[in-house]
Design a protein around this motif. Sequence first.
Motif, mmCIF file in Angstrom:
data_model
loop_
_atom_site.group_PDB
_atom_site.id
_atom_site.type_symbol
_atom_site.label_atom_id
_atom_site.label_comp_id
_atom_site.label_asym_id
_atom_site.label_seq_id
_atom_site.Cartn_x
_atom_site.Cartn_y
_atom_site.Cartn_z
ATOM 1 N N GLU A 51 0.839 -1.189 0.000
ATOM 2 C CA GLU A 51 0.000 0.000 0.000
ATOM 3 C C GLU A 51 0.878 1.245 0.000
ATOM 4 O O GLU A 51 2.027 1.214 0.460
ATOM 5 N N ALA A 52 0.311 2.331 -0.494
ATOM 6 C CA ALA A 52 1.011 3.615 -0.425
ATOM 7 C C ALA A 52 1.339 3.920 1.034
ATOM 8 O O ALA A 52 0.501 3.742 1.922
ATOM 9 N N GLY A 53 2.552 4.342 1.285
ATOM 10 C CA GLY A 53 2.995 4.612 2.648
ATOM 11 C C GLY A 53 3.850 3.501 3.240
ATOM 12 O O GLY A 53 4.562 3.724 4.227
ATOM 13 N N ASP A 54 3.752 2.299 2.667
ATOM 14 C CA ASP A 54 4.645 1.222 3.096
ATOM 15 C C ASP A 54 6.075 1.543 2.672
ATOM 16 O O ASP A 54 6.300 2.310 1.728
ATOM 17 N N VAL A 55 7.050 0.939 3.335
ATOM 18 C CA VAL A 55 8.442 1.149 2.973
ATOM 19 C C VAL A 55 9.144 -0.195 2.801
ATOM 20 O O VAL A 55 9.020 -1.088 3.641
ATOM 21 N N LEU A 56 9.813 -0.358 1.682
ATOM 22 C CA LEU A 56 10.661 -1.518 1.436
ATOM 23 C C LEU A 56 12.083 -1.146 1.847
ATOM 24 O O LEU A 56 12.611 -0.107 1.427
ATOM 25 N N VAL A 57 12.704 -1.988 2.660
ATOM 26 C CA VAL A 57 14.066 -1.705 3.135
ATOM 27 C C VAL A 57 15.013 -2.723 2.520
ATOM 28 O O VAL A 57 14.843 -3.931 2.691
ATOM 29 N N PHE A 58 16.030 -2.216 1.811
ATOM 30 C CA PHE A 58 16.964 -3.041 1.056
ATOM 31 C C PHE A 58 18.341 -3.055 1.724
ATOM 32 O O PHE A 58 18.718 -2.102 2.408
ATOM 33 N N ASN A 59 19.084 -4.113 1.454
ATOM 34 C CA ASN A 59 20.487 -4.195 1.864
ATOM 35 C C ASN A 59 21.349 -3.823 0.650
ATOM 36 O O ASN A 59 21.370 -4.543 -0.342
ATOM 37 N N ASN A 60 22.071 -2.704 0.748
ATOM 38 C CA ASN A 60 22.840 -2.231 -0.409
ATOM 39 C C ASN A 60 24.279 -2.736 -0.416
ATOM 40 O O ASN A 60 25.122 -2.208 -1.156
ATOM 41 N N SER A 61 24.580 -3.765 0.379
ATOM 42 C CA SER A 61 25.922 -4.346 0.349
ATOM 43 C C SER A 61 26.178 -5.023 -0.994
ATOM 44 O O SER A 61 25.304 -5.706 -1.537
ATOM 45 N N ARG A 62 27.385 -4.832 -1.501
ATOM 46 C CA ARG A 62 27.757 -5.366 -2.806
ATOM 47 C C ARG A 62 28.583 -6.644 -2.638
ATOM 48 O O ARG A 62 29.456 -6.725 -1.765
ATOM 49 N N GLY A 187 3.519 5.006 -4.524
ATOM 50 C CA GLY A 187 3.573 5.542 -3.173
ATOM 51 C C GLY A 187 4.333 4.698 -2.176
ATOM 52 O O GLY A 187 4.269 4.958 -0.965
ATOM 53 N N ILE A 188 5.041 3.716 -2.658
ATOM 54 C CA ILE A 188 5.811 2.849 -1.766
ATOM 55 C C ILE A 188 7.224 3.431 -1.639
ATOM 56 O O ILE A 188 7.885 3.717 -2.647
ATOM 57 N N ARG A 189 7.662 3.616 -0.419
ATOM 58 C CA ARG A 189 8.940 4.262 -0.168
ATOM 59 C C ARG A 189 10.065 3.226 -0.148
ATOM 60 O O ARG A 189 9.837 2.044 0.114
ATOM 61 N N LEU A 190 11.263 3.696 -0.407
ATOM 62 C CA LEU A 190 12.441 2.832 -0.438
ATOM 63 C C LEU A 190 13.463 3.356 0.556
ATOM 64 O O LEU A 190 13.709 4.566 0.636
ATOM 65 N N ALA A 232 5.525 5.762 11.712
ATOM 66 C CA ALA A 232 4.739 6.716 12.481
ATOM 67 C C ALA A 232 3.441 7.094 11.772
ATOM 68 O O ALA A 232 2.460 7.475 12.426
ATOM 69 N N ASN A 233 3.433 6.985 10.443
ATOM 70 C CA ASN A 233 2.252 7.361 9.669
ATOM 71 C C ASN A 233 1.432 6.157 9.215
ATOM 72 O O ASN A 233 0.633 6.261 8.283
ATOM 73 N N GLY A 234 1.626 5.024 9.891
ATOM 74 C CA GLY A 234 0.799 3.862 9.617
ATOM 75 C C GLY A 234 1.286 2.956 8.518
ATOM 76 O O GLY A 234 0.605 1.982 8.158
ATOM 77 N N GLY A 235 2.441 3.257 7.954
ATOM 78 C CA GLY A 235 2.988 2.397 6.911
ATOM 79 C C GLY A 235 3.634 1.155 7.499
ATOM 80 O O GLY A 235 4.014 1.118 8.672
ATOM 81 N N ARG A 236 3.763 0.142 6.681
ATOM 82 C CA ARG A 236 4.405 -1.101 7.111
ATOM 83 C C ARG A 236 5.836 -1.149 6.622
ATOM 84 O O ARG A 236 6.160 -0.640 5.553
ATOM 85 N N VAL A 237 6.687 -1.784 7.422
ATOM 86 C CA VAL A 237 8.096 -1.928 7.088
ATOM 87 C C VAL A 237 8.319 -3.339 6.578
ATOM 88 O O VAL A 237 8.116 -4.312 7.323
ATOM 89 N N ILE A 238 8.719 -3.456 5.320
ATOM 90 C CA ILE A 238 8.949 -4.772 4.713
ATOM 91 C C ILE A 238 10.440 -4.921 4.450
ATOM 92 O O ILE A 238 11.036 -4.141 3.683
ATOM 93 N N ALA A 239 11.052 -5.894 5.087
ATOM 94 C CA ALA A 239 12.476 -6.146 4.929
ATOM 95 C C ALA A 239 12.710 -6.981 3.682
ATOM 96 O O ALA A 239 12.075 -8.023 3.489
ATOM 97 N N VAL A 240 13.630 -6.535 2.829
ATOM 98 C CA VAL A 240 14.009 -7.307 1.650
ATOM 99 C C VAL A 240 15.194 -8.183 2.051
ATOM 100 O O VAL A 240 16.351 -7.794 1.933
ATOM 101 N N GLY A 241 14.866 -9.339 2.602
ATOM 102 C CA GLY A 241 15.890 -10.291 3.010
ATOM 103 C C GLY A 241 16.069 -10.378 4.518
ATOM 104 O O GLY A 241 15.802 -9.428 5.261
ATOM 105 N N THR A 242 16.533 -11.530 4.952
ATOM 106 C CA THR A 242 16.750 -11.765 6.381
ATOM 107 C C THR A 242 17.874 -10.896 6.933
ATOM 108 O O THR A 242 17.887 -10.583 8.126
#
Length: 333
Positions: A51-62, A187-190, A232-242
């Motif tokens: 949903e708009a407002g959710d955030v996908l969190v990525f690991n940028n390690s190369r 509307g999905i944040r990164l 804080a604004n009701g979005g969900r935090v989705i982790a991309v990977g363990t």
Amino acid sequence: MMLIPTEKRLDADTPPEKRGQMRDGVRLLTYWSDSGRIVHGGFFQLAHQLEAGDVLVFNNSRTIPAELKTVDGIRVRLSREVEDGTWDGLILGESSKKLEFMHGLKALVTGPGTEPPLVRLVFSCSSSRLLRELYRQGDVIRYEHVARSWPLQDYQTVYASIPGSVEMPSAGRAFTWRMLAHLQKHGIRLAFVTLHAGLSYYGDDKWPNPALHPEAFSIEDEQAAIINDAKANGGRVIAVGTTVVRALETASDGNTIIPQAGVTSLYLSRTSKLTAVDGLLTGFHEQEASHIDLLQTFAGEEGVKAIYKEAVAKRYLWHEFGDMNLLMRQERS
């Protein structure tokens, strides 16, 4: 917990791009733990599950080419940097304590590593020079399910920017720049964190003990602010990977993510309480205990069994070149 017999698993040994697909052309199995509902679709349809407002969190390690070969043909796999010029590593074969590689590079085995069968390796140079030597003479670490060698670029996520992982943080491999732009348009944040992944497998059915498997990570102020604002604004935090789950839960004070840099040995089991992460995007991997325990923090034991049973029945592909699995703790109407 044995989920499926190995012989029923469909291992992907070829990158999707080499089998006529786009990176984001793999499949997606979505599971909601509160309802037990499973949905099948294409990975490029990920935005439909968010949903708009959710955030996908990525690991940028190369990913770095972390396997070296001595002049005598002994393979050495690096696991993690302990300090400048000193690494934990895995020696595949019999060797002396003095290791000699090409171009004058040398290492001394000074004792055991963090856990068996790792050993402590002190190189004859700084880590910055060692990194140059890895790119000069190293190879990508690959396991038995991949029959042939693929270029280093096939083991990188498109957004990877900070060298340090000895294995690819593979949950993000299927993303393309096109797809990232599409998600933002909806509307999905990164956000991005860095965790340098160590070895995930030691061979001979031996896997790391997460409590004895420290990994360096960092979360910058700006990225923590993105995550905290979404929460804080009701979005969900989705982790991309363990790896992202491990970093965020380490940095959480119970309510917010605290920017920091350090080393984590956090072990998440089925009884762990998650305070930072609401969902997990991952692949289908080996059924070793720590990975399954972490999945159970999102889906429970019966949920994980249902996911893997469905994945086998629908012939999903395993491992870093395979299909994807989204686990969400709560479905919204």
